[in-house]
Design a protein around this motif. Structure first.
Motif, PDB file in Angstrom:
ATOM      1  N   LEU A 132      33.506  41.378  41.464  1.00 22.71           N
ATOM      2  CA  LEU A 132      34.449  40.349  41.912  1.00 22.71           C
ATOM      3  C   LEU A 132      35.611  40.221  40.936  1.00 22.71           C
ATOM      4  CD1 LEU A 132      33.635  38.825  44.538  1.00 22.71           C
ATOM      5  CD2 LEU A 132      33.514  36.753  43.171  1.00 22.71           C
ATOM      6  N   CYS A 164      36.817  33.300  44.823  1.00 22.12           N
ATOM      7  CA  CYS A 164      37.434  34.580  45.193  1.00 22.12           C
ATOM      8  C   CYS A 164      38.918  34.610  44.838  1.00 22.12           C
ATOM      9  CB  CYS A 164      37.248  34.829  46.681  1.00 22.12           C
ATOM     10  SG  CYS A 164      35.504  34.946  47.166  1.00 22.12           S
ATOM     11  N   ASP A 185      37.542  40.200  47.589  1.00 22.91           N
ATOM     12  CA  ASP A 185      36.479  39.393  46.989  1.00 22.91           C
ATOM     13  C   ASP A 185      35.671  38.672  48.062  1.00 22.91           C
ATOM     14  OD1 ASP A 185      36.973  40.060  44.396  1.00 22.91           O
ATOM     15  OD2 ASP A 185      37.719  38.095  43.771  1.00 22.91           O
TER      16      ASP A 185
END
Length: 443
Positions: A18, A51, A56
């Motif tokens: 991420l 995110c 993501d």
């Protein structure tokens, strides 16, 4: 549920992949990441994925599906209603706040985490405006997809009527574009059906030219409430659709002042026009209220609801003023009467927004300090709605109520829309992964 070893391995991969941030229980920053402004909400997600971009979001949804986790979504707003759930993956879009204006097409692309303030700041230099929420800190995506009502609705229609397209990550981690031409049934459902069909990573909205905008905020002694409401009602009855606002009776959480009655009058036009329209309110003894109306402060316990009214006769005015005359103290309590009608009523009636034909909206909201106040505060909100129920349309603006049971969900989506929405849900989220908030179950 996945085994503990599988979950730990998957979490390690998510942290590595991420671009944004990942928080799990015990991590530094976890409690701050899960906190929302409403102190009554104390949820503990299994994982929080903050995110940074759409990639993501896709990774986070895949992670949740691999571990058989349900998914909650939080936009960039205050999170008054919660925005997370125990044991779920929380997809936090707060970093995805980019707003891009296309003045030639009078359109704006809004990131899934953008707030009304973000939208206003980007659009204002072009003399353009979206019909955003009354509250600057509210998330645009949740407000629009939930069919919310805002400050310019009477002039331009509901924000959901201006929806051009939605970019969504579905429960199978696929990126989907919804518009009148692409996935039109999903696009219909997103016009008031809420966020239970996926993660809305961006919205494209039509914006409107608004070269001038005027606001008056006037304060009155609480005893003059009936005269204020009647004067405000007359302005709305005889004025153009460009005039709006609210009558509010409120207390101050910091106890800096006693209960007060305020008239907020807005006008999609110039100051001279507003002064002329405000004549009946200016004729009453008043004083200007400095600054903006206060929002509920972060960290109070909060509860709210709404009733949509088909009329505001004198009996309804008296019921409103009687309730407003007894605002609980201490606390941040407010009772608002908001005019609807205008371009709201003339907008498309095909979307799942059943309150469109209402003429007024009552919105009680309570904020208080500790758990001991829970019962009296929620009772006050419930009683305020009951006061005006004889004039209720039966519909409700779903974005202005919390979890009040299946009948209120039906009232907020429209009974005739539920089966159609459930079929869309079955197509895009058959396992009911996105089950938090105002969502229908797949048939």
């Amino acid at each position: 549920m996945a085994s503990l070893s599988k979950a730990r391995a998957a979490l390690a991969v998510l942290r590595e992949d991420l671009a944004g941030d990942v928080f799990a229980p015990g991590d530094p920053g976890y409690d701050g990441a899960r906190a929302v402004s409403n102190a009554r909400i104390d949820r503990r997600p299994a994982v929080i994925a903050r995110c940074a971009d759409v990639a993501d979001v896709v990774r986070a949804v895949r992670f949740a599906r691999d571990l058989d986790l349900h998914i909650a979504v939080r936009g960039g707003g205050h999170g008054l209603a919660g925005g997370s759930a125990d044991g779920a993956l929380l997809v936090d879009l707060g970093r995805m706040r980019t707003v891009t204006v296309d003045p030639a097409d009078e359109a704006v692309r809004v990131g899934g985490g953008a707030t009304t303030s973000d939208l206003d700041r980007a659009s204002r230099p072009y003399g353009l405006v979206a019909t955003g929420c009354h509250v600057p800190g509210a998330g645009v995506a949740g407000f629009v997809l939930g069919g919310g009502t805002g400050r310019l609705d009477r002039a331009f229609g509901l924000a959901v009527d201006d929806l051009i397209a939605v970019e969504l990550v579905t429960a199978d981690a696929e990126r989907v574009h919804a518009s009148a031409d692409d996935n039109p049934e999903l696009f219909w459902a997103l016009h008031g059906g809420g966020g239970g069909f996926g993660v809305a990573t961006a919205l494209t909205l039509e914006v409107h030219e608004l070269p001038r905008y005027a606001v008056a905020l006037l304060r009155y002694p609480p005893r003059d409430g009936p005269d204020v409401v009647r004067a405000f009602r007359e302005i709305i009855r005889t004025g153009p659709d460009e005039v709006g606002g609210a009558v509010l009776c409120l207390t101050d959480a910091q106890a800096r002042s006693g209960p007060r009655c305020c008239a907020l009058l807005t006008y999609a036009g110039g100051e001279s026009g507003l002064r002329e329209l405000a004549g009946p309110l200016l004729a009453l003894p008043h004083e200007a209220e400095p600054g903006a109306l206060p929002c509920l402060p972060w960290g109070v316990r909060a509860h709210w609801s709404a009733e949509c009214l088909d009329a505001l006769p004198d009996a309804a005015v008296d019921a409103f003023c009687a309730r407003a005359a007894n605002l609980p103290v201490p606390g941040a309590y407010r009772l608002a009467l908001v005019p609807l009608g205008g371009a709201i009523a003339t907008g498309p009636h095909t979307y799942p927004v059943p309150y469109r034909d209402a003429s007024w909206l009552l919105h009680p909201c309570a904020g208080w300090a500790g758990p001991a106040g829970d019962a009296p505060a929620t009772a006050w909100v419930r009683d305020a709605c009951a006061d005006v129920r004889p004039w209720s349309t039966g519909a409700v603006c779903l974005g202005l109520v919390g979890d009040e049971g299946p009948e209120r969900l039906r009232a907020g989506l429209g009974a005739g829309n539920l089966l159609r929405l459930a079929k869309v849900k079955r197509h895009y989220d058959p396992d009911n992964v996105f089950r938090f908030g105002h969502t229908v179950e797949p048939v």
